[in-house]
Write a protein that holds these residues in place. Structure first.
Motif, PDB file in Angstrom:
ATOM      1  N   ARG A 132      61.342 -42.422   7.240  1.00 52.61           N
ATOM      2  CA  ARG A 132      61.601 -44.212   7.588  1.00 52.61           C
ATOM      3  C   ARG A 132      61.063 -45.202   6.777  1.00 52.61           C
ATOM      4  N   ALA A 133      60.361 -45.003   6.108  1.00 54.46           N
ATOM      5  CA  ALA A 133      59.008 -45.582   4.671  1.00 54.46           C
ATOM      6  C   ALA A 133      60.104 -45.656   3.596  1.00 54.46           C
ATOM      7  N   ILE A 134      60.243 -44.313   3.743  1.00 51.68           N
ATOM      8  CA  ILE A 134      60.795 -44.042   2.835  1.00 51.68           C
ATOM      9  C   ILE A 134      62.736 -44.594   2.658  1.00 51.68           C
ATOM     10  N   GLU A 135      63.056 -44.404   3.873  1.00 51.75           N
ATOM     11  CA  GLU A 135      64.292 -44.493   4.053  1.00 51.75           C
ATOM     12  C   GLU A 135      64.286 -46.370   3.671  1.00 51.75           C
ATOM     13  N   GLN A 159      55.796 -57.321  -3.367  1.00 50.89           N
ATOM     14  CA  GLN A 159      56.759 -58.208  -3.025  1.00 50.89           C
ATOM     15  C   GLN A 159      58.055 -56.946  -1.937  1.00 50.89           C
ATOM     16  N   ARG A 160      58.454 -56.113  -3.223  1.00 48.38           N
ATOM     17  CA  ARG A 160      59.742 -55.710  -2.007  1.00 48.38           C
ATOM     18  C   ARG A 160      58.913 -54.225  -0.851  1.00 48.38           C
ATOM     19  N   VAL A 161      58.043 -53.520  -1.356  1.00 48.44           N
ATOM     20  CA  VAL A 161      57.057 -53.237  -0.017  1.00 48.44           C
ATOM     21  C   VAL A 161      56.477 -53.661   0.160  1.00 48.44           C
ATOM     22  N   ALA A 162      56.094 -55.102   0.128  1.00 49.91           N
ATOM     23  CA  ALA A 162      55.572 -55.618   1.542  1.00 49.91           C
ATOM     24  C   ALA A 162      57.127 -56.176   2.553  1.00 49.91           C
ATOM     25  N   ILE A 163      57.692 -56.683   2.050  1.00 54.54           N
ATOM     26  CA  ILE A 163      58.765 -56.568   2.428  1.00 54.54           C
ATOM     27  C   ILE A 163      59.704 -55.329   3.743  1.00 54.54           C
ATOM     28  N   ALA A 164      59.510 -53.963   3.383  1.00 50.18           N
ATOM     29  CA  ALA A 164      59.708 -52.810   3.709  1.00 50.18           C
ATOM     30  C   ALA A 164      58.619 -52.870   5.018  1.00 50.18           C
TER      31      ALA A 164
END
Lengths: 235, 377
Positions: A132-135, A159-164
């Protein structure tokens, strides 16, 4: 009241006040604040320094206990003169995603694991968490950096990883503290587009504290806080 | 997901360096325990080597190791005739200093009668003493080898056999020579002193003096009964093997034992303080991450687990490195270092306990972190 999902506010704050200290040292951080944020909405919280923005964000995030008032999150009353749940961390895990100004990724985990850690805390098994993280990373167009450590990510990527991470456990409330302050205009625009996408596709309510004028036009509504009160002229 | 492991892996160099520092400290603690064990072992070696049951010494003394003891050379015959005694031997003990090449050599000389109790229990290389004069069996710690010749007193001795781990309670390596040679070495006067004694009319002095008689008793005979019989001679005192060992461990090495025990205790306290400070600093470095974890919903057990697992990993790795280090270099210590598995296990348990207790400071700090600090407000 209609039964339509979009008309039930995900964040409902009513007459919330918060003061620190007593007597001469008393500081009223919030005074009788009421607001609603509905599914699919992206709203901003504006105000000068010391106006109570962060305190309000902390109250909604179940981090700071109000002095009085009433708070409901995702249809569940969580505060009514006192916290109605003892497991506030679990409540946050289930209902709220946080996005920070400086992303606050855990420096010892790669992008995938920074997202998966939330799922792991929520009880997902290792493989499911990773999948799910990779998705999510791919959904936020940062899948190519899934193995990168935070120190090796650009500001926009981090920041995109943080949003994920904020979206990992499918919360319906996203609280963001200056989510674009550390980004240039182009990347700030990308992040706001992503937040809009999340709000629309996942019917989430997004409440962001910001000073960033270049993204004011990206919000559905803007609440102005001054001396702990919401201005009547909210736009 | 094991956060402690991931954090360690992320800062592996720093973590290993910290563990290495801790391992040096724990290695010193382990070596202190080993030195203490070695001290006791060394002290008991000389007493246990002859494998006897009764020690007969000068009346009013607790000789021959704790106090000086001189008894007539013919005491051995008297003791040997006691009922229940199967074998008896005369022995002398003395420290000497000599030179071998350019090296100064401190030796502990045991004089015994070949064929009777008192000699080395095991010869690793060479042979026992075969001649009545000027041969010796030396411990390998003397640095001598078979065929080496050294001067003791006015005579030159040849090494004919070697022993292993035979040292005195003071740590000096032991050599064995015949009783006659040792009596000459210990009691014979130098020529000018002998001439003076003759001039005084008292003769050159009697050298037929020994420090103790040691005796083995027959099976089914109580050593205490033999000791009791020996005590009837008013000029003699007698004690069992157990009493002699007790004197050595509780009297001769008692102060050293206390000193080392105190030092070991202090080192353990210092280790505990250092571990606590390291863990506290490691937690301080992670306050923002801990606040973030709390904010995103991590329960206290996850935060406590992060700190506790790192504390235990540090203690385990530090102890492991320390144990390997000391095991590798213990033979280079000037005194014997005896590492016993039970001591290692006890220290490992103490280190684990210290780690758990020391991590309390870091855990307390972590649990007090306000998740709001992750937001910056």
């Amino acid at each position: 009241m209609s039964n339509s999902l979009s008309e039930i506010p995900l964040v409902h704050v009513q007459n919330v006040s918060k003061h620190f200290g007593e007597g001469e040292t008393r500081v009223d951080a919030l005074r009788d604040v009421s607001l609603e944020v509905h599914p699919g909405e992206v709203v901003a919280l504006l105000g000068p320094s010391g106006s109570g923005k962060t305190t309000l964000l902390n109250v909604i995030g179940c981090i700071t206990e109000p002095s009085s008032g009433w708070v409901s999150l995702d249809g569940e009353v969580v505060y009514d003169g006192h916290w109605l749940r003892s497991d506030l961390r679990k409540l946050r895990l289930e209902k709220i995603g946080f996005i920070f100004q400086f992303h606050n990724l855990l420096p010892f985990l790669n992008s995938t694991d920074n997202v998966a850690v939330v799922l792991s805390l929520a009880g997902f098994d290792k493989d499911e968490s990773k999948r799910r993280a990779i998705e999510l990373l791919e959904y936020l167009e940062v899948g190519h950096r899934k193995d990168a450590m935070p120190a090796n990510l650009s500001g926009g990527e981090a920041q995109r990883v943080a949003i994920a991470r904020a979206l990992a456990n499918r919360p319906r409330i996203i609280l963001a503290d200056e989510p674009t302050a550390a980004l240039d205009s182009e990347r700030a625009g990308i992040v706001m587009d992503l937040l809009r996408k999340v709000a629309v596709e996942q019917e989430a309510a997004i409440l962001a504290v910001t000073h960033d004028e270049k993204i004011f036009d990206r919000f559905d509504r803007i609440f102005h806080l001054r001396d702990g009160r919401l201005d009547d002229q909210n736009t | 997901m094991n956060l402690a492991y991931r954090d360690i892996r992320h800062n592996l160099g720093r973590f290993l360096l910290t563990c290495f520092g801790l391992s040096l400290l724990l290695g010193v603690v382990l070596s202190m325990i080993g030195i203490y064990r070695g001290l006791v072992e060394d002290a008991l070696t000389l007493v246990r080597t002859p494998v006897v049951d009764v020690w007969v010494v000068e009346s009013g003394t607790r000789g021959p190791f704790a106090e000086s003891s001189r008894i007539p050379g013919d005491t051995r015959e008297a003791i040997a005739r006691l009922q229940g005694v199967s074998a008896a031997g005369s022995v002398t003990y003395q420290s000497v200093e000599t030179r071998h090449g350019n090296e100064k050599l401190r030796l502990y000389v045991v004089g015994y009668e070949p064929g009777r109790p008192g000699g080395p229990d095991q010869i690793t290389t060479g042979r026992p003493i075969g001649r009545s004069h000027y041969e010796m069996v030396a411990d390998k710690r003397t640095g001598l080898s078979l065929g080496s010749r050294i001067e003791l007193g006015r005579d030159t001795f040849t090494v004919v056999g070697m022993t292993d781990d035979q040292v005195s309670s003071g740590g000096d390596p032991v050599i064995y020579i015949t009783l006659k040679d040792s009596q000459q070495l210990q009691f014979e006067l130098a020529p000018p002193a002998a001439r003076r004694e003759i001039a005084r009319g008292s003769g050159p002095g009697d050298t037929d003096t020994i420090n103790a008689v040691i005796a083995r008793v027959s099976p089914n005979v109580s050593p205490e009964s033999v000791a009791e019989a020996a005590r009837r001679w008013k000029h003699l005192a007698a004690m069992s093997q157990g009493e002699q060992e007790l004197i050595l461990t509780q009297s001769v090495v008692e102060r050293a034992r206390k000193q080392i025990g105190l030092f070991t205790g202090l080192l353990l306290i210092v280790s505990a303080v250092i571990i606590a400070l390291i863990l506290y600093t490691m937690t301080m470095d992670k306050l923002r991450e801990i606040a973030t974890l709390k904010l995103i919903g991590a329960p206290d057990r996850t935060i406590v687990g992060l700190i506790l697992q790192q504390a235990l990993a540090m203690g385990t790795i530090g102890f492991g490195f320390g144990a390997i280090l000391i095991t590798s270099i213990k033979d280079y210590f000037p005194r014997r270092v005896v590492l016993q598995p039970e001591d290692g296990l006890a220290l490992a348990a103490a280190v684990i306990l210290v780690c758990v207790l020391s991590s309390a400071l870091g855990v307390r700090l972590a649990l007090k972190v306000d998740p709001a600090t992750a937001i910056g407000g």
